[in-house]
Design a protein around this motif. Structure first.
Motif, PDB file in Angstrom:
ATOM      1  N   LEU A  14      -1.036 -23.849 -15.037  1.00  0.00           N
ATOM      2  CA  LEU A  14      -1.111 -23.722 -13.812  1.00  0.00           C
ATOM      3  C   LEU A  14      -2.681 -23.794 -13.655  1.00  0.00           C
ATOM      4  CD1 LEU A  14       0.955 -20.806 -12.540  1.00  0.00           C
ATOM      5  CD2 LEU A  14       1.419 -23.177 -12.376  1.00  0.00           C
ATOM      6  N   ALA A  15      -3.187 -24.666 -12.875  1.00  0.00           N
ATOM      7  CA  ALA A  15      -4.644 -25.043 -12.860  1.00  0.00           C
ATOM      8  C   ALA A  15      -5.014 -25.242 -11.415  1.00  0.00           C
ATOM      9  CB  ALA A  15      -5.096 -26.118 -13.249  1.00  0.00           C
ATOM     10  N   LEU A  16      -6.053 -24.173 -10.801  1.00  0.00           N
ATOM     11  CA  LEU A  16      -6.566 -24.465  -9.492  1.00  0.00           C
ATOM     12  C   LEU A  16      -7.846 -24.431  -9.499  1.00  0.00           C
ATOM     13  CD1 LEU A  16      -4.623 -21.414  -7.717  1.00  0.00           C
ATOM     14  CD2 LEU A  16      -3.954 -24.047  -7.423  1.00  0.00           C
ATOM     15  N   THR A  17      -8.651 -25.106  -8.628  1.00  0.00           N
ATOM     16  CA  THR A  17      -9.930 -24.888  -8.279  1.00  0.00           C
ATOM     17  C   THR A  17     -10.239 -24.149  -7.206  1.00  0.00           C
ATOM     18  OG1 THR A  17     -10.174 -26.901  -6.820  1.00  0.00           O
ATOM     19  CG2 THR A  17     -10.746 -27.312  -9.225  1.00  0.00           C
ATOM     20  N   LYS A  18     -11.063 -23.066  -7.151  1.00  0.00           N
ATOM     21  CA  LYS A  18     -11.129 -22.140  -6.074  1.00  0.00           C
ATOM     22  C   LYS A  18     -12.655 -22.185  -5.362  1.00  0.00           C
ATOM     23  CE  LYS A  18      -7.796 -19.212  -8.300  1.00  0.00           C
ATOM     24  NZ  LYS A  18      -7.427 -17.765  -8.320  1.00  0.00           N
ATOM     25  N   GLN A  19     -12.461 -22.160  -3.945  1.00  0.00           N
ATOM     26  CA  GLN A  19     -14.030 -22.279  -3.446  1.00  0.00           C
ATOM     27  C   GLN A  19     -13.917 -21.083  -2.695  1.00  0.00           C
ATOM     28  OE1 GLN A  19     -14.772 -25.788  -0.938  1.00  0.00           O
ATOM     29  NE2 GLN A  19     -15.478 -24.361   0.526  1.00  0.00           N
ATOM     30  N   PHE A  20     -15.302 -20.110  -2.806  1.00  0.00           N
ATOM     31  CA  PHE A  20     -15.388 -18.989  -2.109  1.00  0.00           C
ATOM     32  C   PHE A  20     -16.501 -19.182  -1.135  1.00  0.00           C
ATOM     33  CE2 PHE A  20     -13.728 -18.106  -6.317  1.00  0.00           C
ATOM     34  CZ  PHE A  20     -12.765 -17.511  -6.203  1.00  0.00           C
ATOM     35  N   THR A  21     -16.598 -18.845   0.119  1.00  0.00           N
ATOM     36  CA  THR A  21     -17.346 -18.985   0.994  1.00  0.00           C
ATOM     37  C   THR A  21     -17.947 -17.644   1.911  1.00  0.00           C
ATOM     38  OG1 THR A  21     -16.948 -21.330   1.594  1.00  0.00           O
ATOM     39  CG2 THR A  21     -18.387 -20.164   3.103  1.00  0.00           C
ATOM     40  N   PRO A  22     -19.033 -17.106   1.825  1.00  0.00           N
ATOM     41  CA  PRO A  22     -19.476 -15.782   2.887  1.00  0.00           C
ATOM     42  C   PRO A  22     -19.286 -16.567   4.147  1.00  0.00           C
ATOM     43  CG  PRO A  22     -21.132 -16.102   1.216  1.00  0.00           C
ATOM     44  CD  PRO A  22     -20.203 -17.576   1.037  1.00  0.00           C
ATOM     45  N   VAL A  23     -18.524 -15.945   5.017  1.00  0.00           N
ATOM     46  CA  VAL A  23     -18.475 -16.223   6.443  1.00  0.00           C
ATOM     47  C   VAL A  23     -18.936 -14.999   7.376  1.00  0.00           C
ATOM     48  CG1 VAL A  23     -16.573 -18.056   6.081  1.00  0.00           C
ATOM     49  CG2 VAL A  23     -15.947 -15.573   6.699  1.00  0.00           C
ATOM     50  N   PRO A  24     -19.581 -15.363   8.623  1.00  0.00           N
ATOM     51  CA  PRO A  24     -20.039 -14.244   9.297  1.00  0.00           C
ATOM     52  C   PRO A  24     -18.683 -13.704  10.069  1.00  0.00           C
ATOM     53  CG  PRO A  24     -20.620 -16.589  10.175  1.00  0.00           C
ATOM     54  CD  PRO A  24     -20.067 -16.756   9.109  1.00  0.00           C
ATOM     55  N   ARG A  25     -19.263 -12.447  10.547  1.00  0.00           N
ATOM     56  CA  ARG A  25     -18.100 -11.665  11.311  1.00  0.00           C
ATOM     57  C   ARG A  25     -18.344 -12.328  12.789  1.00  0.00           C
ATOM     58  NH1 ARG A  25     -14.940  -7.631  10.201  1.00  0.00           N
ATOM     59  NH2 ARG A  25     -15.279  -6.777   8.334  1.00  0.00           N
ATOM     60  N   GLY A  26     -19.424 -12.584  13.342  1.00  0.00           N
ATOM     61  CA  GLY A  26     -19.586 -13.126  14.945  1.00  0.00           C
ATOM     62  C   GLY A  26     -20.889 -12.721  14.878  1.00  0.00           C
TER      63      GLY A  26
ATOM     64  N   ALA B  15     -23.665  -1.031   1.095  1.00  0.00           N
ATOM     65  CA  ALA B  15     -22.607  -1.058   2.240  1.00  0.00           C
ATOM     66  C   ALA B  15     -23.244  -1.241   3.694  1.00  0.00           C
ATOM     67  CB  ALA B  15     -22.283   0.529   2.290  1.00  0.00           C
ATOM     68  N   PHE B  16     -24.543  -1.169   3.915  1.00  0.00           N
ATOM     69  CA  PHE B  16     -25.089  -1.627   5.015  1.00  0.00           C
ATOM     70  C   PHE B  16     -24.990  -3.104   5.085  1.00  0.00           C
ATOM     71  CE2 PHE B  16     -29.205  -2.611   7.682  1.00  0.00           C
ATOM     72  CZ  PHE B  16     -28.845  -1.854   8.812  1.00  0.00           C
ATOM     73  N   VAL B  17     -24.868  -3.960   4.390  1.00  0.00           N
ATOM     74  CA  VAL B  17     -24.987  -5.488   4.650  1.00  0.00           C
ATOM     75  C   VAL B  17     -23.433  -5.729   4.240  1.00  0.00           C
ATOM     76  CG1 VAL B  17     -27.241  -5.709   4.140  1.00  0.00           C
ATOM     77  CG2 VAL B  17     -25.807  -5.944   2.306  1.00  0.00           C
ATOM     78  N   ALA B  18     -22.836  -5.010   3.116  1.00  0.00           N
ATOM     79  CA  ALA B  18     -21.435  -6.016   2.762  1.00  0.00           C
ATOM     80  C   ALA B  18     -20.518  -6.227   3.685  1.00  0.00           C
ATOM     81  CB  ALA B  18     -20.786  -5.283   1.662  1.00  0.00           C
ATOM     82  N   ASN B  19     -20.449  -5.565   4.680  1.00  0.00           N
ATOM     83  CA  ASN B  19     -19.332  -5.675   5.685  1.00  0.00           C
ATOM     84  C   ASN B  19     -19.734  -6.444   7.107  1.00  0.00           C
ATOM     85  OD1 ASN B  19     -16.539  -5.420   5.955  1.00  0.00           O
ATOM     86  ND2 ASN B  19     -16.564  -3.519   7.063  1.00  0.00           N
ATOM     87  N   ARG B  20     -20.864  -7.075   6.860  1.00  0.00           N
ATOM     88  CA  ARG B  20     -21.302  -8.045   8.023  1.00  0.00           C
ATOM     89  C   ARG B  20     -20.749  -9.351   7.690  1.00  0.00           C
ATOM     90  NH1 ARG B  20     -25.858  -5.574  10.598  1.00  0.00           N
ATOM     91  NH2 ARG B  20     -26.111  -3.543   9.628  1.00  0.00           N
ATOM     92  N   PHE B  21     -20.448  -9.718   6.615  1.00  0.00           N
ATOM     93  CA  PHE B  21     -19.611 -10.961   6.139  1.00  0.00           C
ATOM     94  C   PHE B  21     -18.289 -10.932   5.469  1.00  0.00           C
ATOM     95  CE2 PHE B  21     -21.872  -9.926   2.645  1.00  0.00           C
ATOM     96  CZ  PHE B  21     -21.139 -10.580   1.469  1.00  0.00           C
ATOM     97  N   ARG B  22     -17.212 -11.731   5.337  1.00  0.00           N
ATOM     98  CA  ARG B  22     -16.291 -11.531   4.714  1.00  0.00           C
ATOM     99  C   ARG B  22     -16.284 -13.027   3.725  1.00  0.00           C
ATOM    100  NH1 ARG B  22     -15.942  -7.366   4.062  1.00  0.00           N
ATOM    101  NH2 ARG B  22     -13.847  -7.057   2.917  1.00  0.00           N
ATOM    102  N   VAL B  23     -15.588 -12.818   2.576  1.00  0.00           N
ATOM    103  CA  VAL B  23     -15.494 -13.918   1.688  1.00  0.00           C
ATOM    104  C   VAL B  23     -14.058 -14.735   2.024  1.00  0.00           C
ATOM    105  CG1 VAL B  23     -15.356 -14.829  -0.648  1.00  0.00           C
ATOM    106  CG2 VAL B  23     -17.020 -13.090  -0.004  1.00  0.00           C
ATOM    107  N   VAL B  24     -14.160 -16.008   2.403  1.00  0.00           N
ATOM    108  CA  VAL B  24     -12.948 -16.696   2.526  1.00  0.00           C
ATOM    109  C   VAL B  24     -12.777 -17.595   1.427  1.00  0.00           C
ATOM    110  CG1 VAL B  24     -11.878 -18.456   3.970  1.00  0.00           C
ATOM    111  CG2 VAL B  24     -13.100 -16.313   5.086  1.00  0.00           C
ATOM    112  N   GLU B  25     -11.526 -17.790   0.893  1.00  0.00           N
ATOM    113  CA  GLU B  25     -11.035 -18.459  -0.127  1.00  0.00           C
ATOM    114  C   GLU B  25     -10.567 -19.787   0.005  1.00  0.00           C
ATOM    115  OE1 GLU B  25      -8.728 -17.879  -4.475  1.00  0.00           O
ATOM    116  OE2 GLU B  25      -8.972 -16.262  -3.102  1.00  0.00           O
TER     117      GLU B  25
END
Length: 563
Positions: A192-204, A548-558
């Protein structure tokens, strides 16, 4: 309009500074790119003190037009604690127009990537740094800080905290690779072979709710943490301290425009007198992050009611110093006197309760009774502030009438060891300048406990008599657990006592300083090395600055694709 600042140019200019900041937060060693001394900014030319003062004077009585969409009025009314009417007016926003406009630029800002966002933020900070003298006057005349403190805390130290937040934001975003090749063996079958892309996305949209006493120092961490992680940022200043943050927003919008991004990624929300827009903004669905410094009551309200947002609060605490023994009595008294006096105690880190055994302490000058310790501390404060010019330079001005009222009421809470006195400021005769009051209380009396177990923000300290070092440690534990503390100090030569105090601070998550006698004070913290607050006790739910002060200001979308 074509960008005047390309990402390549900004990276070439600022990547070395970003790399140094990354190294500094890794090693926790001393480092700052922002000089603390006024002369470092040039004695002649656009950066010198005279030019900064002239730039500030030129702002008085003017309108700061930021070019924001949705402006429906002009508001102002700031009166300096030094008695100067600023007369500056700012755009009042129709948020139903402004908030959608702010969201419009987020896609391009998101797609720019973590490095480009970081260096754009560093360009904003560099331009603010170049105007440090101007910003210092703006901070001085909104917070009441004396000029040198406004210059340092409102200038380089605030800029350090902003850069620190950018560094942490960058680290957390690049922790996950942008792409990955994933192959899972299947035995005799094709893998099984996949390419995966990970993008930090803002909360708002992030909302920064500014404070009166440290508008830039407390405002910059949240502002730059949210901006660097891809979010738009709406800055809602304290009504009495708009100017420093309005200038910050102005600079940010200019840089964003020149870098080819939507300037509405950063906007200002000034308010009419008594309008109280913070609650309205905080519960808007577009607001997904909130940074707040101020009272416990409103901080608690935000945490309970702004359910759609990640809320970062710095609230009130009861900062405590345990005085058990010392091998440098004069050094201890001098250090404490400065800590109690700096900016009239109007810092969230200023010590309030001094816990001293009623039978006295051991010192290098022999035993000292509780009464002797408090009397000697009072003399140390008097000696420090005996010269009015020096006193004005340390104390600044009382920031608002509530602080003055608490100071005047404190004398009725117990026996006064040091009475507050009024000091005139020849340059600003309308400034309200007061020296600290020290009140003696008994830790065993319930009536006294009602006083010392609550924050009395301002130049008010309580010398609290306790039965023993053990009782002091237990009272410290209860204070931090129930009321919170931004700082804890301790003076002891006894290793068992020191270990007990340290264990309390580890268990209750309070930042601790032992036996300070020199030029480092319990109420001061250094960016890139010291954590301001811990986020682990009731005084604050976040630390400036950690992951912790910064990490939850964005999420990573795959995004996954089959090869």
């Amino acid at each position: 309009m074509a960008a005047e600042l390309t990402a390549h140019e900004l990276i070439a200019k600022h990547r070395p500074t970003l790399d140094q900041a990354l190294e500094a937060i890794r090693t926790r060693a001393y480092w700052s790119p922002h000089p603390e001394h006024p002369k470092a900014y040039g004695e002649h030319g656009s950066l010198d003190p005279a030019a900064g003062k002239a730039a500030f004077d030129a702002l008085l009585g003017t309108r700061i037009d930021l070019g924001q969409p949705g402006t429906d009025d002009w508001v102002g009314g700031e009166l300096s604690p030094y008695g100067v009417e600023l007369g500056v007016t700012y755009p009042h926003a129709d948020v139903d127009v402004l908030l959608p406009a702010m969201k419009a630029g987020q896609r391009a800002w998101r797609d720019a990537g973590a490095e480009t966002r970081a260096v754009v933020c560093l360009e904003i900070l560099k331009r603010i740094s170049d105007r440090t003298h101007e910003f210092a006057h703006a901070v001085m005349h909104t917070s009441g800080q004396a000029y040198m403190m406004a210059f340092q805390a409102g200038g380089p130290h605030a800029q350090d905290r902003g850069l620190e937040a950018v560094a942490y934001a960058y680290v957390e975003q690049v922790r996950t690779p942008e792409t990955a090749e994933w192959t899972k063996p299947q035995g005799k079958r094709d893998p099984l072979a996949l390419t995966k892309q990970f993008t930090p996305v803002p909360r708002g949209i992030g909302l920064v709710i500014g404070c009166n006493t440290f508008p830039t120092w407390n405002g910059y961490p949240g502002l730059f943490a949210s901006l660097a992680t891809g979010n738009a940022v709406l800055v809602k200043p304290h009504p009495r301290a708009v100017l420093p943050l309005a200038l910050t927003v102005q600079v940010a919008r200019q840089v964003l425009t020149e870098a080819g991004f939507d300037p509405n990624l950063v906007a200002l929300a000034a308010e009419r007198p008594g309008e109280g827009i913070a609650k309205t903004l905080a519960t808007r669905p577009e607001i997904r992050i909130i940074d707040y410094t101020g009272s416990t009551s409103f901080g608690d309200w935000l945490e309970a009611n702004a359910r759609q947002a990640q809320v970062y609060t710095e609230k009130a605490g009861v900062n405590t110093v345990v005085v058990e023994s010392t091998d440098n009595y004069k050094g201890m008294l001098s250090n404490l006197a400065f800590s109690l006096s700096l900016y009239s105690g109007q810092m969230c880190t200023t010590p309030q309760n001094l816990l001293v055994p009623r039978d006295g302490i051991r010192t290098d000058e022999g035993p000292k009774t509780f009464d002797e310790v408090t009397a000697d501390l009072a003399r140390a404060v008097d000696g420090l502030l005996g010269d009015d010019a020096r006193a004005n330079a340390l104390l600044g001005a009382i920031v608002n009438p509530d602080v003055k009222a608490r100071l005047e009421a404190a004398a009725g809470l117990g026996e006064v060891a040091l009475a507050s006195r009024e000091i005139s400021n020849p340059e600003f005769p309308d400034a309200v300048v007061r020296t600290p009051v020290i009140v003696k209380l008994d830790g065993a009396k319930p009536d006294d406990e009602a006083a010392y177990m609550n924050e009395c923000f301002g130049p008010v300290s309580f010398a609290v008599a306790v039965d023993s070092a053990t009782d002091a440690v237990e009272l410290l534990r209860r204070t931090v657990r129930d009321k919170g503390a931004m700082t804890v100090g301790a003076y002891t030569t006894d290793q068992d006592v020191a270990q007990a105090i340290e264990e309390v601070c580890l268990e209750e998550a309070a930042q601790l300083s032992f036996n300070l006698i020199g030029g480092v004070y319990v109420n001061q913290t250094a960016a890139f090395s010291d954590f301001h607050g811990s986020g682990g006790n009731p005084a604050a739910n976040a630390a400036l600055t950690d992951g912790a002060f910064v990490a939850n200001r964005f999420r990573v979308v795959e995004v996954r694709r089959e090869v």
